[in-house]
Design a protein around this motif. Sequence first.
Motif, short mmCIF file in Angstrom:
data_model
loop_
_atom_site.label_atom_id
_atom_site.label_comp_id
_atom_site.label_asym_id
_atom_site.label_seq_id
_atom_site.Cartn_x
_atom_site.Cartn_y
_atom_site.Cartn_z
N GLY A 123 7.93 -4.71 5.35
CA GLY A 123 8.87 -3.74 4.80
C GLY A 123 8.28 -2.36 4.58
N VAL A 124 9.20 -1.41 4.48
CA VAL A 124 8.89 -0.03 4.10
C VAL A 124 9.82 0.32 2.95
CG1 VAL A 124 8.86 2.39 4.82
CG2 VAL A 124 8.23 0.60 6.46
N GLU B 33 5.88 3.31 0.64
CA GLU B 33 5.10 2.09 0.45
C GLU B 33 5.30 1.16 1.64
OE1 GLU B 33 4.74 -1.31 -3.03
OE2 GLU B 33 6.72 -0.49 -2.57
N LEU B 34 4.20 0.61 2.16
CA LEU B 34 4.25 -0.44 3.17
C LEU B 34 4.02 -1.77 2.45
CD1 LEU B 34 2.03 1.10 5.99
CD2 LEU B 34 4.53 1.17 5.78
N ALA B 35 4.77 -2.80 2.84
CA ALA B 35 4.67 -4.09 2.16
C ALA B 35 4.70 -5.23 3.17
CB ALA B 35 5.80 -4.24 1.16
N TYR C 179 0.85 -1.19 0.00
CA TYR C 179 0.00 0.00 0.00
C TYR C 179 0.89 1.24 0.00
CZ TYR C 179 -3.36 3.52 1.41
OH TYR C 179 -4.13 4.65 1.46
N PHE C 180 0.62 2.17 -0.93
CA PHE C 180 1.36 3.43 -0.98
C PHE C 180 0.68 4.47 -0.10
CE2 PHE C 180 3.28 1.58 -4.72
CZ PHE C 180 4.57 2.06 -4.65
N LEU C 181 1.37 4.87 0.94
CA LEU C 181 0.84 5.90 1.85
C LEU C 181 0.67 7.24 1.15
CD1 LEU C 181 3.14 5.09 4.90
CD2 LEU C 181 0.71 4.51 4.65
N THR C 182 1.46 7.47 0.10
CA THR C 182 1.45 8.75 -0.60
C THR C 182 0.62 8.73 -1.88
OG1 THR C 182 3.60 8.08 -1.49
CG2 THR C 182 3.61 9.61 0.36
N GLY C 183 -0.12 7.63 -2.13
CA GLY C 183 -1.08 7.59 -3.22
C GLY C 183 -0.59 7.05 -4.56
#
Length: 145
Positions: free
Chosen positions: A103-104, A76-78, A42-46
């Motif tokens: 991961g980040v 991105e969080l993974a 998921y991309f925190l920044t869109g």
Amino acid sequence: FGAEAAWVGGPWSVQGEYVTETIDGVGAPDIDVTGFYAFVSYFLTGEMRPYKSKSGAFGRVKPQNNYGSEGSGAWELALRYSALDIDAPAVATAGDLADITAGVNWYLNPNTRVMFNYVMGDLDSNNDAFDGDMSAFMMRFQIDF
């Protein structure tokens, strides 16, 4: 046999793969290998992971705002789970291996990425002397052209 699938919906992506193989053991028992992984990010920044259908691969992530005077890059969080089962009774280190990776990923610009991962793994082998758990923190700085 192998199968792979991926889905991207805006900042979310999901990906997975399953493989199985039998290796003919010439003069020895056959070896059966099965493995899979499941991955979500998921991309925190869109941003989103671009998929190139012609090559069947993901392309380069392009931050909406590059790191520096323009912004903070893309974050991105993974999370990934993977497992491997090697059924080879005559091989002491064969057995089951499973791991979870959290991961980040920080994309400074389209060509630069910093990856931070924490991995927890578990090996259950044919020989108890090789069994065990492991934990590792890993970091990678990547530049591609």
